[in-house]
Design an enzyme around this catalytic site. Structure first.
Site, PDB file in Angstrom:
ATOM      1  N   SER A   9      53.700  64.641   8.147  1.00 33.52           N
ATOM      2  CA  SER A   9      52.554  65.297   8.771  1.00 33.52           C
ATOM      3  C   SER A   9      53.018  66.623   9.348  1.00 33.52           C
ATOM      4  CB  SER A   9      52.000  64.414   9.897  1.00 33.52           C
ATOM      5  OG  SER A   9      51.081  65.123  10.706  1.00 33.52           O
ATOM      6  N   TYR A  38      53.545  58.976  17.402  1.00 30.11           N
ATOM      7  CA  TYR A  38      53.239  59.223  15.986  1.00 30.11           C
ATOM      8  C   TYR A  38      54.041  60.408  15.472  1.00 30.11           C
ATOM      9  CZ  TYR A  38      50.494  60.989  12.022  1.00 30.11           C
ATOM     10  OH  TYR A  38      50.093  61.476  10.796  1.00 30.11           O
TER      11      TYR A  38
END
Length: 277
Positions: free
Chosen positions: A150, A163
């Site tokens: 990401s 995360y």
């Protein structure tokens, strides 16, 4: 490496496993691989959509297998890889796409939430990589592992700290595995997507205010969201012999958002300025 031609991008006869392949980026990767000739194992715990994607792949004339898999359970990942290898007799491509998060301030996050994030976003990556690499090494034909990280792996992410840490770990793991597995002809890469229009996020984007859309145009040089097929196209490139001398890369697939890094486009004159709202 033969001279570059259109066949170098083909994946004919190759077999790919895509985790979380039933929707969104995973679906885009699975369908893109199939369009370029690959056979695909869709590993997901969403049976309805997993079977739907597998059927769409078979409609292209490729082989496809949906295997129910909860990636937070290592034994299910290992069983899925074993079943995929037994069914197809080979494994050439692994796309580690499983992951997810919800926004929560770190100081409000419980240990249970930490572990859930780590199991889903990082332990699943380790388990799938080890299981798939064992099959690839045993076959002796090399392979490609593509980890979907990401943009949050490459920048701060308030509200998504655990995360983002998992995704940053994925990027580091990618580099290490690109060295450890290179002797076996296995190349390892990561993608760092940013704002991609997936089914889960589509309602959010569809209901975005004019102010939010204007902010997107200020921060993303290409002035639009990415599509799952644009992620899939990079997956195909990395899995094909077109990228045969690339290894250990993390590629931002973000319309230039990482490159802008604080530079914003002025809505008044279109000029780029540093830290302007």
């Amino acid at each position: 490496m033969p001279p570059v031609n259109e066949q170098n991008i083909r994946l004919d006869g190759k077999v790919a496993v895509v985790t979380a392949g039933a929707n969104g980026i995973g679906e885009g990767a699975a369908m893109s691989i199939a369009r370029f000739g690959g056979n695909v194992v869709v590993a997901d715990n969403d049976a309805e959509n997993g079977e739907r994607v597998a059927a769409a792949i078979r409609a292209l004339g490729r082989e496809a297998l949906y295997i129910p898999t909860d990636v937070t359970h290592t034994e299910q990942i290992e069983a899925m890889i074993e079943k995929a290898a037994a069914h197809f007799g080979r494994l050439d491509i692994l796309v580690n796409n499983a992951g997810g998060s919800r926004r929560i301030r770190f100081m409000d996050q419980s240990e249970r939430s930490w572990r859930r994030h780590i199991d889903l976003n990082f332990i699943s990556l380790l388990a799938a990589t080890q299981a798939a690499a064992k099959v690839m090494i045993s076959a002796g034909n090399g392979g490609t592992i593509i980890n979907v990280a990401s943009s949050e792996a490459l920048r701060a992410a308030p509200g998504y700290a655990v995360y983002a840490a998992c995704k940053a770990g994925m990027v580091s793991f990618t580099r290490s595995m690109s060295l450890e597995l290179s002797d076996h002809g296995i190349r390892v890469h990561a993608l760092a997507p940013d704002m991609i229009e997936t089914p889960g996020l589509k309602p959010y984007f569809d209901n975005a205010s004019e102010e939010m859309n204007a902010a997107r145009d200020r921060y993303i040089p290409l002035k639009r969201l990415g599509s799952i097929d644009e992620i899939g196209s990079v997956v195909v490139f990395l899995a094909s012999s077109m990228s045969s001398y690339l290894n250990g890369l993390t590629i931002p697939v973000d319309g230039g958002a990482l490159a802008s890094s604080g530079w914003t486009r002025s809505p008044a004159d279109g000029n780029w300025n540093l830290y302007h709202g």
